[in-house]
Structures are given as C-alpha cells and as structure tokens.
Design a protein around this motif. Structure first.
Motif, PDB file in Angstrom:
ATOM      1  N   VAL A  26      26.922  40.261 -69.131  1.00 48.42           N
ATOM      2  CA  VAL A  26      28.334  40.713 -69.751  1.00 48.42           C
ATOM      3  C   VAL A  26      28.571  40.147 -71.001  1.00 48.42           C
ATOM      4  N   THR A  27      28.441  38.746 -70.984  1.00 47.52           N
ATOM      5  CA  THR A  27      28.868  38.125 -72.336  1.00 47.52           C
ATOM      6  C   THR A  27      28.058  38.591 -73.307  1.00 47.52           C
ATOM      7  N   LYS A  28      26.687  38.449 -73.102  1.00 47.79           N
ATOM      8  CA  LYS A  28      25.570  38.749 -74.073  1.00 47.79           C
ATOM      9  C   LYS A  28      25.669  40.224 -74.501  1.00 47.79           C
ATOM     10  N   LYS A  29      26.118  41.158 -73.669  1.00 48.72           N
ATOM     11  CA  LYS A  29      26.253  42.730 -74.120  1.00 48.72           C
ATOM     12  C   LYS A  29      27.544  42.698 -74.952  1.00 48.72           C
ATOM     13  N   LEU A  30      28.522  42.072 -74.659  1.00 52.92           N
ATOM     14  CA  LEU A  30      29.739  41.844 -75.590  1.00 52.92           C
ATOM     15  C   LEU A  30      29.615  41.128 -76.824  1.00 52.92           C
ATOM     16  N   GLY A  31      28.425  40.371 -77.024  1.00 56.01           N
ATOM     17  CA  GLY A  31      28.213  39.355 -78.113  1.00 56.01           C
ATOM     18  C   GLY A  31      29.142  38.284 -78.316  1.00 56.01           C
ATOM     19  N   MET A  32      29.645  37.739 -77.187  1.00 53.61           N
ATOM     20  CA  MET A  32      30.430  36.678 -77.032  1.00 53.61           C
ATOM     21  C   MET A  32      29.435  35.252 -77.219  1.00 53.61           C
ATOM     22  N   GLY A  33      30.344  34.226 -77.771  1.00 53.75           N
ATOM     23  CA  GLY A  33      29.526  32.984 -77.918  1.00 53.75           C
ATOM     24  C   GLY A  33      29.926  32.327 -76.737  1.00 53.75           C
ATOM     25  N   ALA A  96      39.550  38.245 -74.714  1.00 52.91           N
ATOM     26  CA  ALA A  96      38.433  37.148 -74.584  1.00 52.91           C
ATOM     27  C   ALA A  96      37.413  37.405 -75.194  1.00 52.91           C
ATOM     28  N   ALA A  97      36.892  38.803 -75.101  1.00 55.72           N
ATOM     29  CA  ALA A  97      35.677  39.240 -75.674  1.00 55.72           C
ATOM     30  C   ALA A  97      35.781  39.082 -77.225  1.00 55.72           C
ATOM     31  N   GLU A  98      36.969  39.426 -77.819  1.00 55.01           N
ATOM     32  CA  GLU A  98      37.104  39.319 -79.343  1.00 55.01           C
ATOM     33  C   GLU A  98      37.220  37.921 -79.804  1.00 55.01           C
ATOM     34  N   LYS A  99      38.236  37.128 -78.957  1.00 57.56           N
ATOM     35  CA  LYS A  99      38.395  35.755 -79.123  1.00 57.56           C
ATOM     36  C   LYS A  99      37.178  34.705 -79.139  1.00 57.56           C
ATOM     37  N   PHE A 100      36.231  35.061 -78.493  1.00 63.84           N
ATOM     38  CA  PHE A 100      34.908  34.246 -78.477  1.00 63.84           C
ATOM     39  C   PHE A 100      33.693  34.990 -78.987  1.00 63.84           C
ATOM     40  N   LYS A 101      34.024  36.003 -79.978  1.00 64.96           N
ATOM     41  CA  LYS A 101      32.736  36.768 -80.484  1.00 64.96           C
ATOM     42  C   LYS A 101      32.012  35.681 -81.204  1.00 64.96           C
ATOM     43  N   ALA A 102      30.669  35.815 -80.924  1.00 64.33           N
ATOM     44  CA  ALA A 102      29.653  35.016 -81.616  1.00 64.33           C
ATOM     45  C   ALA A 102      29.443  35.166 -82.994  1.00 64.33           C
TER      46      ALA A 102
END
Length: 102
Positions: A26-33, A96-102
């Motif tokens: 999920v975090t990879k899909k959302l582009g999260m770091g 969180a998805a936006e806050k930790f965007k890679a």
C-alpha cells in the motif's frame, strides 16, 4: 520525510507479518517514503509505539495505543487487517499518505 510504521497483532507472528506485507504494498502504491515497517505483538507494540509515526492495529485493540496517540502518533485501527483497500483508505483520509510522500 520517511515514515516509521508499526503493525501489531495479537501474537506478532503470522498475521502481523502479513500486515507488514500489506503495508509495504500500500505504501509503495501511494508513493510514500518509508524508513521502516516493524511487525510485532500488541504487547511489544504498546511499549514502542511512541517511536513510530504510524501504528496499525486491529480495531478492537486501538485503545491500547491512547498514550501514543496523545503523543502525536497516527494510530489507525483496521477492521480487516489484511485489506489493502482499507489500509490505503485510512492512510489517505488521515493525511499520512501526503505527509510522507516520497
């Protein structure tokens, strides 16, 4: 900024490992770091939760993390701990998805 994520279930063995794999997808899909995703039992999770940015737990145990929540940790309770869609929805809704965007 990369997120430190904790996933916890009752025993910290099979289900929490599967939760970790769900979280990785999920975090990879959302582009999260992501700096780290740690899986463990609820008892360990409660004692280390303040060291993480995000904590995932089964919904019925989320109140165990009230002190971490008060310290600013994003504590997320899940109805279905293995649901990619539910985890993704919560990460987006909480920001969180936006806050930790890679």
């Amino acid at each position: 900024m990369n997120a430190k994520i904790l996933v916890a279930c009752a025993n910290g063995a099979g289900t929490s490992l599967m939760m970790k794999m769900t979280c990785e997808r999920v975090t990879k899909k959302l582009g999260m770091g992501v700096q780290e995703i740690h899986h463990c039992a609820l008892s360990e999770g409660v004692s280390v939760a303040r060291q993480y940015d995000i904590v995932f737990s089964p919904l019925n145990f989320v109140n165990m993390y009230d002190s971490a929540k008060a310290a600013g940790v994003n504590v997320i309770g899940l109805r279905n701990v293995l649901s990619d869609a539910e985890m993704e929805q919560h990460l987006v809704e909480t920001g969180a998805a936006e806050k930790f965007k890679a």
